[in-house]
Scaffold this motif. Structure first.
Motif, PDB file in Angstrom:
ATOM      1  N   MET A   1     -14.590 -56.753  68.042  1.00  0.00           N
ATOM      2  CA  MET A   1     -16.223 -56.596  67.794  1.00  0.00           C
ATOM      3  C   MET A   1     -16.659 -55.513  67.070  1.00  0.00           C
ATOM      4  N   LEU A   2     -17.140 -55.591  65.773  1.00  0.00           N
ATOM      5  CA  LEU A   2     -17.710 -54.552  64.833  1.00  0.00           C
ATOM      6  C   LEU A   2     -18.813 -54.075  65.422  1.00  0.00           C
ATOM      7  N   LEU A   3     -19.760 -54.672  66.002  1.00  0.00           N
ATOM      8  CA  LEU A   3     -21.102 -53.823  66.256  1.00  0.00           C
ATOM      9  C   LEU A   3     -20.915 -53.648  67.847  1.00  0.00           C
ATOM     10  N   ASP A   4     -21.571 -52.460  68.438  1.00  0.00           N
ATOM     11  CA  ASP A   4     -21.690 -52.357  69.972  1.00  0.00           C
ATOM     12  C   ASP A   4     -22.828 -52.885  70.690  1.00  0.00           C
ATOM     13  N   HIS A   5     -23.557 -53.991  69.730  1.00  0.00           N
ATOM     14  CA  HIS A   5     -24.563 -54.678  70.475  1.00  0.00           C
ATOM     15  C   HIS A   5     -24.638 -55.983  69.940  1.00  0.00           C
ATOM     16  N   GLY A   6     -25.021 -56.878  70.990  1.00  0.00           N
ATOM     17  CA  GLY A   6     -25.106 -58.400  70.328  1.00  0.00           C
ATOM     18  C   GLY A   6     -23.840 -59.013  70.627  1.00  0.00           C
ATOM     19  N   SER A   7     -23.636 -60.229  70.506  1.00  0.00           N
ATOM     20  CA  SER A   7     -22.675 -61.146  70.971  1.00  0.00           C
ATOM     21  C   SER A   7     -22.563 -62.337  69.842  1.00  0.00           C
ATOM     22  N   VAL A   8     -21.181 -62.922  70.011  1.00  0.00           N
ATOM     23  CA  VAL A   8     -20.995 -64.219  69.179  1.00  0.00           C
ATOM     24  C   VAL A   8     -21.404 -65.288  69.962  1.00  0.00           C
ATOM     25  N   VAL A   9     -21.946 -66.190  69.397  1.00  0.00           N
ATOM     26  CA  VAL A   9     -22.321 -67.802  70.103  1.00  0.00           C
ATOM     27  C   VAL A   9     -21.568 -68.827  69.118  1.00  0.00           C
ATOM     28  N   VAL A  10     -20.509 -69.288  69.709  1.00  0.00           N
ATOM     29  CA  VAL A  10     -19.961 -70.653  68.889  1.00  0.00           C
ATOM     30  C   VAL A  10     -20.592 -71.904  69.265  1.00  0.00           C
ATOM     31  N   CYS A  11     -21.349 -72.449  68.229  1.00  0.00           N
ATOM     32  CA  CYS A  11     -22.160 -73.800  68.541  1.00  0.00           C
ATOM     33  C   CYS A  11     -21.204 -74.755  68.251  1.00  0.00           C
ATOM     34  N   GLY A  12     -21.381 -76.163  69.142  1.00  0.00           N
ATOM     35  CA  GLY A  12     -20.956 -77.161  69.030  1.00  0.00           C
ATOM     36  C   GLY A  12     -21.423 -77.810  67.895  1.00  0.00           C
ATOM     37  N   ALA A  13     -21.197 -79.271  68.100  1.00  0.00           N
ATOM     38  CA  ALA A  13     -21.852 -80.181  66.863  1.00  0.00           C
ATOM     39  C   ALA A  13     -23.365 -80.028  66.814  1.00  0.00           C
ATOM     40  N   LEU A  14     -23.855 -79.504  67.605  1.00  0.00           N
ATOM     41  CA  LEU A  14     -25.329 -79.603  67.532  1.00  0.00           C
ATOM     42  C   LEU A  14     -25.779 -78.089  67.338  1.00  0.00           C
ATOM     43  N   GLY A  15     -24.969 -77.667  66.597  1.00  0.00           N
ATOM     44  CA  GLY A  15     -25.060 -76.123  66.183  1.00  0.00           C
ATOM     45  C   GLY A  15     -26.355 -75.821  65.363  1.00  0.00           C
ATOM     46  N   ARG A  16     -26.640 -76.812  64.607  1.00  0.00           N
ATOM     47  CA  ARG A  16     -27.828 -76.554  63.591  1.00  0.00           C
ATOM     48  C   ARG A  16     -29.090 -76.603  64.263  1.00  0.00           C
ATOM     49  N   GLN A  17     -29.396 -77.312  65.308  1.00  0.00           N
ATOM     50  CA  GLN A  17     -30.428 -77.342  66.443  1.00  0.00           C
ATOM     51  C   GLN A  17     -30.619 -75.852  67.131  1.00  0.00           C
ATOM     52  N   ALA A  18     -29.452 -75.257  67.148  1.00  0.00           N
ATOM     53  CA  ALA A  18     -29.473 -74.108  68.031  1.00  0.00           C
ATOM     54  C   ALA A  18     -30.031 -72.870  67.462  1.00  0.00           C
ATOM     55  N   ALA A  19     -30.413 -72.754  66.414  1.00  0.00           N
ATOM     56  CA  ALA A  19     -30.972 -71.806  65.494  1.00  0.00           C
ATOM     57  C   ALA A  19     -31.473 -72.415  64.242  1.00  0.00           C
ATOM     58  N   PRO A  20     -32.776 -73.253  64.445  1.00  0.00           N
ATOM     59  CA  PRO A  20     -33.184 -73.915  63.188  1.00  0.00           C
ATOM     60  C   PRO A  20     -33.792 -73.029  62.106  1.00  0.00           C
ATOM     61  N   CYS A  21     -34.121 -71.711  62.773  1.00  0.00           N
ATOM     62  CA  CYS A  21     -34.978 -70.814  61.970  1.00  0.00           C
ATOM     63  C   CYS A  21     -33.892 -70.312  60.803  1.00  0.00           C
TER      64      CYS A  21
END
Length: 141
Positions: A1-21
């Motif tokens: 991981m390149l950043l020491d803060h935050g994390s990765v979230v892998v979304c499934g087939a509904l990924g677009r709804q996970a972060a509509p903004c």
């Protein structure tokens, strides 16, 4: 991981709804209108990964296309204006690239903007190399 803060979230087939903004902003960006791989395309099969801040806010995304003939395309990569400049796009790009190689992709392709020396230098640091330049030309309407 390149950043020491935050994390990765892998979304499934509904990924677009996970972060509509973020996905909505990708759809409105100039690269999406110019024919780049859309957030909708990669979300259809679950190829969307988000970088989230420690408080759970999605601040950047990267998509990957399905593997075909040993190749995966990392696209779209996008960070809305307000959280830019913190390394989020780089972190999520590195993660989807690493994941694609781990899953067996022989090649991970990434198209970049030659006018952006910051992202181009970063991409080289994580292992991408320049192969060819492309130009897009329009012929009438």
């Amino acid at each position: 991981m390149l950043l020491d803060h935050g994390s990765v979230v892998v979304c499934g087939a509904l990924g677009r709804q996970a972060a509509p903004c973020i996905c909505g902003a990708v759809s409105q960006s100039s690269s999406a209108r110019d024919g780049a791989v859309s957030a909708d395309v990669v979300a259809l099969y679950g190829g969307v990964t988000f970088w989230e801040t420690p408080n759970g806010e999605p601040v950047s995304m990267a998509g990957v296309t399905p593997q075909s003939t040993g190749q995966v395309r990392a696209a779209p990569v996008f960070t809305p204006e307000h959280p830019r400049g913190h390394g989020y796009a780089g972190a999520v790009t590195a993660e989807v690239s690493r994941t694609a190689v781990t899953a067996g992709a022989a090649h991970v392709v990434l198209f970049t903007d030659l006018a952006n020396p910051t992202s181009n230098a970063f991409h080289q640091r994580i292992g991408y190399r320049k192969v060819v330049d492309f130009a897009v030309r329009g012929f009438g309407d």
